[in-house]
Design an enzyme around this catalytic site. Structure first.
Site, PDB file in Angstrom:
ATOM      1  N   GLY A 112     -72.061 -75.172  57.801  1.00  0.00           N
ATOM      2  CA  GLY A 112     -72.048 -76.234  58.808  1.00  0.00           C
ATOM      3  C   GLY A 112     -72.819 -77.491  58.462  1.00  0.00           C
ATOM      4  O   GLY A 112     -72.422 -78.586  58.843  1.00  0.00           O
ATOM      5  N   ASP A 158     -76.649 -77.660  61.414  1.00  0.00           N
ATOM      6  CA  ASP A 158     -75.733 -78.497  62.176  1.00  0.00           C
ATOM      7  C   ASP A 158     -76.087 -78.539  63.651  1.00  0.00           C
ATOM      8  O   ASP A 158     -76.102 -79.573  64.274  1.00  0.00           O
ATOM      9  CB  ASP A 158     -74.273 -78.025  61.959  1.00  0.00           C
ATOM     10  CG  ASP A 158     -74.108 -76.514  62.118  1.00  0.00           C
ATOM     11  OD1 ASP A 158     -75.073 -75.837  62.537  1.00  0.00           O
ATOM     12  OD2 ASP A 158     -73.016 -76.007  61.823  1.00  0.00           O
ATOM     13  N   ASP A 192     -78.588 -73.762  68.906  1.00  0.00           N
ATOM     14  CA  ASP A 192     -77.981 -73.172  70.106  1.00  0.00           C
ATOM     15  C   ASP A 192     -78.910 -72.098  70.672  1.00  0.00           C
ATOM     16  O   ASP A 192     -79.750 -72.389  71.514  1.00  0.00           O
ATOM     17  CB  ASP A 192     -76.596 -72.631  69.701  1.00  0.00           C
ATOM     18  CG  ASP A 192     -75.853 -71.985  70.840  1.00  0.00           C
ATOM     19  OD1 ASP A 192     -76.195 -72.256  71.999  1.00  0.00           O
ATOM     20  OD2 ASP A 192     -74.912 -71.207  70.582  1.00  0.00           O
ATOM     21  N   LYS A 222     -78.216 -78.084  71.773  1.00  0.00           N
ATOM     22  CA  LYS A 222     -77.534 -77.852  73.049  1.00  0.00           C
ATOM     23  C   LYS A 222     -78.508 -77.859  74.203  1.00  0.00           C
ATOM     24  O   LYS A 222     -79.679 -77.505  74.045  1.00  0.00           O
ATOM     25  CB  LYS A 222     -76.800 -76.518  73.010  1.00  0.00           C
ATOM     26  CG  LYS A 222     -75.524 -76.606  72.212  1.00  0.00           C
ATOM     27  CD  LYS A 222     -74.621 -75.437  72.504  1.00  0.00           C
ATOM     28  CE  LYS A 222     -73.449 -75.474  71.546  1.00  0.00           C
ATOM     29  NZ  LYS A 222     -72.659 -74.231  71.614  1.00  0.00           N
ATOM     30  N   PHE A 245     -68.954 -75.702  73.470  1.00  0.00           N
ATOM     31  CA  PHE A 245     -68.588 -75.380  72.098  1.00  0.00           C
ATOM     32  C   PHE A 245     -67.989 -76.628  71.448  1.00  0.00           C
ATOM     33  O   PHE A 245     -67.021 -77.201  71.958  1.00  0.00           O
ATOM     34  CB  PHE A 245     -67.584 -74.221  72.059  1.00  0.00           C
ATOM     35  CG  PHE A 245     -67.269 -73.783  70.661  1.00  0.00           C
ATOM     36  CD1 PHE A 245     -68.152 -72.975  69.956  1.00  0.00           C
ATOM     37  CD2 PHE A 245     -66.108 -74.212  70.033  1.00  0.00           C
ATOM     38  CE1 PHE A 245     -67.878 -72.583  68.658  1.00  0.00           C
ATOM     39  CE2 PHE A 245     -65.822 -73.825  68.730  1.00  0.00           C
ATOM     40  CZ  PHE A 245     -66.708 -73.018  68.036  1.00  0.00           C
ATOM     41  N   VAL A 246     -68.579 -77.059  70.342  1.00  0.00           N
ATOM     42  CA  VAL A 246     -68.129 -78.285  69.677  1.00  0.00           C
ATOM     43  C   VAL A 246     -67.714 -78.001  68.230  1.00  0.00           C
ATOM     44  O   VAL A 246     -68.154 -77.006  67.635  1.00  0.00           O
ATOM     45  CB  VAL A 246     -69.221 -79.377  69.685  1.00  0.00           C
ATOM     46  CG1 VAL A 246     -69.505 -79.850  71.105  1.00  0.00           C
ATOM     47  CG2 VAL A 246     -70.509 -78.889  69.022  1.00  0.00           C
ATOM     48  N   ASP A 279     -67.286 -75.715  62.777  1.00  0.00           N
ATOM     49  CA  ASP A 279     -65.930 -75.157  62.700  1.00  0.00           C
ATOM     50  C   ASP A 279     -65.542 -74.334  63.917  1.00  0.00           C
ATOM     51  O   ASP A 279     -66.391 -73.898  64.694  1.00  0.00           O
ATOM     52  CB  ASP A 279     -65.841 -74.215  61.492  1.00  0.00           C
ATOM     53  CG  ASP A 279     -66.589 -72.907  61.755  1.00  0.00           C
ATOM     54  OD1 ASP A 279     -67.803 -72.976  62.024  1.00  0.00           O
ATOM     55  OD2 ASP A 279     -65.954 -71.839  61.728  1.00  0.00           O
ATOM     56  N   ARG A 320     -63.889 -78.641  60.315  1.00  0.00           N
ATOM     57  CA  ARG A 320     -65.161 -79.142  59.755  1.00  0.00           C
ATOM     58  C   ARG A 320     -65.024 -80.577  59.252  1.00  0.00           C
ATOM     59  O   ARG A 320     -65.994 -81.317  59.176  1.00  0.00           O
ATOM     60  CB  ARG A 320     -65.596 -78.267  58.573  1.00  0.00           C
ATOM     61  CG  ARG A 320     -65.959 -76.838  58.946  1.00  0.00           C
ATOM     62  CD  ARG A 320     -66.661 -76.177  57.773  1.00  0.00           C
ATOM     63  NE  ARG A 320     -66.710 -74.724  57.867  1.00  0.00           N
ATOM     64  CZ  ARG A 320     -67.624 -74.037  58.547  1.00  0.00           C
ATOM     65  NH1 ARG A 320     -68.570 -74.667  59.206  1.00  0.00           N
ATOM     66  NH2 ARG A 320     -67.592 -72.722  58.568  1.00  0.00           N
TER      67      ARG A 320
HETATM   68  P1  5GP Z   1     -78.127 -70.430  66.863  1.00  0.00           P
HETATM   69  O1  5GP Z   1     -78.532 -69.485  65.766  1.00  0.00           O
HETATM   70  O2  5GP Z   1     -79.148 -71.492  67.187  1.00  0.00           O
HETATM   71  O3  5GP Z   1     -77.604 -69.718  68.083  1.00  0.00           O
HETATM   72  O4  5GP Z   1     -76.826 -71.183  66.381  1.00  0.00           O
HETATM   73  C1  5GP Z   1     -76.800 -71.860  65.220  1.00  0.00           C
HETATM   74  C2  5GP Z   1     -75.487 -71.698  64.508  1.00  0.00           C
HETATM   75  O5  5GP Z   1     -74.435 -71.230  65.354  1.00  0.00           O
HETATM   76  C3  5GP Z   1     -75.037 -73.055  64.027  1.00  0.00           C
HETATM   77  O6  5GP Z   1     -75.513 -73.291  62.732  1.00  0.00           O
HETATM   78  C4  5GP Z   1     -73.531 -72.933  64.065  1.00  0.00           C
HETATM   79  O7  5GP Z   1     -73.076 -72.349  62.869  1.00  0.00           O
HETATM   80  C5  5GP Z   1     -73.260 -71.972  65.183  1.00  0.00           C
HETATM   81  N1  5GP Z   1     -72.966 -72.694  66.430  1.00  0.00           N
HETATM   82  C6  5GP Z   1     -73.749 -72.787  67.514  1.00  0.00           C
HETATM   83  N2  5GP Z   1     -73.171 -73.527  68.485  1.00  0.00           N
HETATM   84  C7  5GP Z   1     -71.987 -73.927  67.988  1.00  0.00           C
HETATM   85  C8  5GP Z   1     -70.922 -74.744  68.505  1.00  0.00           C
HETATM   86  O8  5GP Z   1     -70.922 -75.269  69.624  1.00  0.00           O
HETATM   87  N3  5GP Z   1     -69.861 -74.944  67.666  1.00  0.00           N
HETATM   88  C9  5GP Z   1     -69.790 -74.395  66.427  1.00  0.00           C
HETATM   89  N4  5GP Z   1     -68.702 -74.676  65.727  1.00  0.00           N
HETATM   90  N5  5GP Z   1     -70.771 -73.631  65.909  1.00  0.00           N
HETATM   91  C10 5GP Z   1     -71.849 -73.405  66.682  1.00  0.00           C
HETATM   92 MG    MG Z   2     -74.184 -72.781  61.039  1.00  0.00          MG
END
Ligand code: 5GP
Ligand code: MG
Length: 186
Positions: free
Chosen positions: A47, A103, A106, A134, A155-156, A162, A168
């Site tokens: 990402g 990227d 979340d 987020k 979700f983006v 992706d 991407r």
């Molecule tokens: P976390 O570990 O903070 O929950 O999420 C981080 C990873 O989850 C990001 O690097 C990404 O790969 C994926 N991710 C989280 N939210 C989104 C989203 O809204 N869209 C996409 N495409 N990937 C996300």
């Molecule tokens: Mg990622």
């Protein structure tokens, strides 16, 4: 592919401007009193590759690049499935100043896993930059040094992000139409 877009949340111009600001701030923060700057950029693949490519070209400093591959939203998932470090190519980061790039922030699970792993390798410092964060309390509570944009909890895709490994290459941060992300009923 463009027909699948619902809304544009962040335009390419907004991204370009913010990346320049971040590059300047990160460079300033890593420059010593003697005027030296040395950074190892570590984008979390896949990402953060677009962010890394744009950011580094606004940072004319001594820089090395390390890579880490982490998977958290495999395939068509819309919520994290827990993050797994699939591999890394970091070189010797002992004593180096690391700038970890992701990227989007979340649940914070990825950073909670990756930052301690990097710290175990004895770098001089680890700072974290995410392009997007987020609007969720778990995300806001996760410590990061640089945030590009705060966005709604949706979700983006685009600019590296992706859905099922597609989208991407879109130059903007967008949401997808429900029909695209909803599995077809049998
Ligand atoms: P976390 O570990 O903070 O929950 O999420 C981080 C990873 O989850 C990001 O690097 C990404 O790969 C994926 N991710 C989280 N939210 C989104 C989203 O809204 N869209 C996409 N495409 N990937 C996300
Ligand atoms: Mg990622």
């Amino acid at each position: 592919m463009l027909d699948d877009i619902d809304r544009v949340l962040v335009t390419r111009d907004q991204i370009a401007r913010r990346i320049q600001e971040l590059a300047r701030q990160i460079t300033d923060d890593h420059t010593t009193a003697e005027g030296e700057t040395e950074i190892t950029l570590v984008p979390i693949l896949t990402g953060a590759m677009v962010l890394a490519a744009d950011l580094m070209r606004h940072m004319p400093v001594r820089m090395k690049i390390g890579l880490m591959t982490v998977s958290s939203y495999p395939g068509k998932s819309l919520r994290t499935q827990g993050s797994n470090v699939l591999g890394s190519q970091l070189g010797d980061i002992h004593g180096r100043h690391i700038l970890l790039l992701d990227d989007i922030l979340d649940s914070g699970g990825t950073l909670r896993k990756v930052v301690p792993l990097l710290k175990e390798m004895g770098p001089a410092s680890v700072k974290v930059c995410v392009l997007l964060r987020k609007d969720r309390s778990v995300a806001k509570e996760t410590p990061v040094d640089y945030v590009g944009f705060d966005i709604p909890d949706e979700f983006v895709v685009g600019y590296g992000l992706d859905f099922d490994d597609y989208y991407r290459n879109l130059p903007e941060i967008v949401t997808l139409k429900k029909a695209v992300t909803t599995p077809a009923s049998p």
